[in-house]
Scaffold this motif. Structure first.
Motif, mmCIF file in Angstrom:
data_model
loop_
_atom_site.group_PDB
_atom_site.id
_atom_site.type_symbol
_atom_site.label_atom_id
_atom_site.label_comp_id
_atom_site.label_asym_id
_atom_site.label_seq_id
_atom_site.Cartn_x
_atom_site.Cartn_y
_atom_site.Cartn_z
ATOM 1 N N VAL A 1 -2.329 -1.508 -3.394
ATOM 2 C CA VAL A 1 -3.429 -0.627 -2.994
ATOM 3 C C VAL A 1 -2.880 0.790 -2.977
ATOM 4 O O VAL A 1 -1.831 1.060 -2.376
ATOM 5 C CB VAL A 1 -3.981 -1.001 -1.607
ATOM 6 C CG1 VAL A 1 -5.205 -0.155 -1.282
ATOM 7 C CG2 VAL A 1 -4.322 -2.488 -1.546
ATOM 8 N N PHE B 1 -9.553 -4.095 8.202
ATOM 9 C CA PHE B 1 -8.415 -4.303 7.304
ATOM 10 C C PHE B 1 -7.267 -4.964 8.054
ATOM 11 O O PHE B 1 -6.678 -5.944 7.587
ATOM 12 C CB PHE B 1 -7.954 -2.971 6.724
ATOM 13 C CG PHE B 1 -6.744 -3.088 5.842
ATOM 14 C CD1 PHE B 1 -6.873 -3.111 4.460
ATOM 15 C CD2 PHE B 1 -5.462 -3.189 6.381
ATOM 16 C CE1 PHE B 1 -5.754 -3.234 3.637
ATOM 17 C CE2 PHE B 1 -4.341 -3.310 5.575
ATOM 18 C CZ PHE B 1 -4.487 -3.340 4.209
ATOM 19 N N ALA C 1 -10.182 2.699 2.783
ATOM 20 C CA ALA C 1 -9.710 1.334 2.973
ATOM 21 C C ALA C 1 -10.713 0.459 3.717
ATOM 22 O O ALA C 1 -10.495 -0.744 3.863
ATOM 23 C CB ALA C 1 -8.387 1.339 3.725
ATOM 24 N N LEU D 1 -6.302 2.923 8.057
ATOM 25 C CA LEU D 1 -6.621 1.506 7.927
ATOM 26 C C LEU D 1 -7.487 1.072 9.104
ATOM 27 O O LEU D 1 -7.037 1.101 10.258
ATOM 28 C CB LEU D 1 -5.337 0.663 7.883
ATOM 29 C CG LEU D 1 -4.365 0.997 6.740
ATOM 30 C CD1 LEU D 1 -3.119 0.124 6.836
ATOM 31 C CD2 LEU D 1 -5.041 0.820 5.389
ATOM 32 N N LEU E 1 0.845 -1.186 0.000
ATOM 33 C CA LEU E 1 0.000 0.000 0.000
ATOM 34 C C LEU E 1 0.886 1.244 0.000
ATOM 35 O O LEU E 1 1.719 1.420 0.891
ATOM 36 C CB LEU E 1 -0.912 0.047 1.230
ATOM 37 C CG LEU E 1 -1.926 -1.080 1.402
ATOM 38 C CD1 LEU E 1 -1.319 -2.258 2.161
ATOM 39 C CD2 LEU E 1 -3.169 -0.578 2.159
#
Length: 370
Positions: free
Chosen positions: A71, A139, A109, A135, A41
């Protein structure tokens, strides 16, 4: 060029195409070593440095992992043409031949569709580097080995989104980069490792940020084996909350970019270094026609490069007068200090040297405005 709609597609499983890397082999006669799944990410250009290191490490014959998805932030309007473009990380991945349908670009997210597809990938580890999104717990619960963040400070110092800017603004002589497990509290997870870096007194925020992520990439590759075998989590060092300092980006605003010359030169020099790139630093100067003191105008200058003066300059009777000495515009500052400005930029113009700017004044005088 890939369209924004293509970049925004979420990955949908194709069992036939993905079974070799995502699901265990159905063969009972051949024993293979399945590579661990890693999801990366990140969004800005400095994150691409980390992704490059992961791609290169995963391609080694002895590698135990592979990057199975990326991501990043959604495509946005950038540059003067204001074209909708993928994030620097997405563009780098595409340039490296990474499948566009394995690049996720959720607005948040915590989106259920995104989380569902991420769970289907069964990542064992997630790595974040300047991703730019919070996050959620949903997640963080997905990868069994956790999520590890590269943070450009020596945690617990400078937790937050602007650690490099605030460290430079404080005039630190040393900073560094930390690998830490991500928890719900911001940058508060146990630290796996730190790498210390000396700070040159002329380095600016974009260059220091790039240096720290470069060092962070090396540190990450070095520590990945211990992260994958679980020993990093066992040995990670809890942060000392009594030593926490904060570096929130929300407090950096265009209004903060103005220089006030009643402050000492070192403070202003550090501010110029810290705010290089964004939001920049600006100053107002009064341009006076030498032939008539009534003929004057105000210029807004973007201050690009500075250094602290040696304090041996001969001061004018007017403490606000700006002199040109050798290669610098010399601004009188608080505490009888001088800020030497080496490069400036006028609105709508290119960056120019102090000498070129001074020559363009054709004998007019300058005064600093508070």
């Amino acid at each position: 060029m890939y369209s924004p709609s293509m970049l925004r597609r979420f990955f949908c499983f194709n069992a036939a195409a993905s079974s070799s890397s995502i699901t265990p082999s159905s063969s009972t006669t051949t024993i293979t070593s399945k590579k661990k799944s890693l999801v990366f990410l990140g969004s800005p250009q400095v994150s691409a440095t980390v992704l490059d290191a992961l791609f290169n490490a995963s391609a080694a014959p002895s590698s135990s992992f592979e990057v199975t998805a990326i991501v990043t932030q959604p495509p946005s309007r950038r540059d003067r043409g204001r074209k909708v473009m993928p994030s620097p990380v997405a563009q780098y991945a595409l340039d490296r031949g990474f499948p566009s349908d394995l690049i996720f670009t959720p607005e948040r997210a915590g989106e259920e569709t995104f989380l569902s597809n991420l769970r289907a990938l069964q990542p064992e580890l997630c790595i974040t580097a300047a991703y730019g999104n919070i996050l959620p717990t949903k997640f963080l619960n997905i990868p069994p080995l956790g999520t590890v963040n590269i943070h450009p400070s020596l945690l617990p110092l400078y937790r937050g989104a602007a650690p490099v800017q605030r460290a430079l603004q404080d005039g630190v002589k040393e900073t560094g980069v930390s690998l830490a497990f991500t928890v719900r509290a911001l940058d508060a997870g146990p630290v796996i490792a730190r790498e210390r870096v000396e700070v040159d007194d002329q380095i600016k925020a974009p260059d220091l940020l790039a240096l720290l992520f470069s060092e962070g990439s090396k540190l990450l590759i070095c520590k990945l084996p211990s992260i994958f075998d679980g020993s990093a989590k066992v040995n990670a060092e809890p942060q000392d909350d009594s030593k926490v300092t904060l570096a929130p980006k929300a407090r950096i605003s265009p209004e903060e970019s103005w220089l006030s010359f009643d402050e000492e030169a070192l403070i202003l020099h550090n501010k110029v270094r810290a705010f290089a790139g964004w939001p920049g630093t600006r100053a107002k100067v009064l341009v006076i026609d030498d032939e008539s003191s009534n003929n004057h105008n105000i210029l807004e200058l973007k201050i690009i490069t500075t250094r602290v003066g040696s304090n041996d300059k001969i001061r004018d009777n007017d403490v606000h007068n700006i002199a040109f000495i050798k290669d610098a515009l010399v601004f009188p500052c608080g505490g009888c200090t001088d800020l030497e400005v080496l490069e400036v930029q006028l609105p709508g113009k290119k960056v120019t040297s102090a000498a070129a700017f001074w020559n363009g004044l054709r004998g007019q005088k300058l005064k600093a405005l508070e």
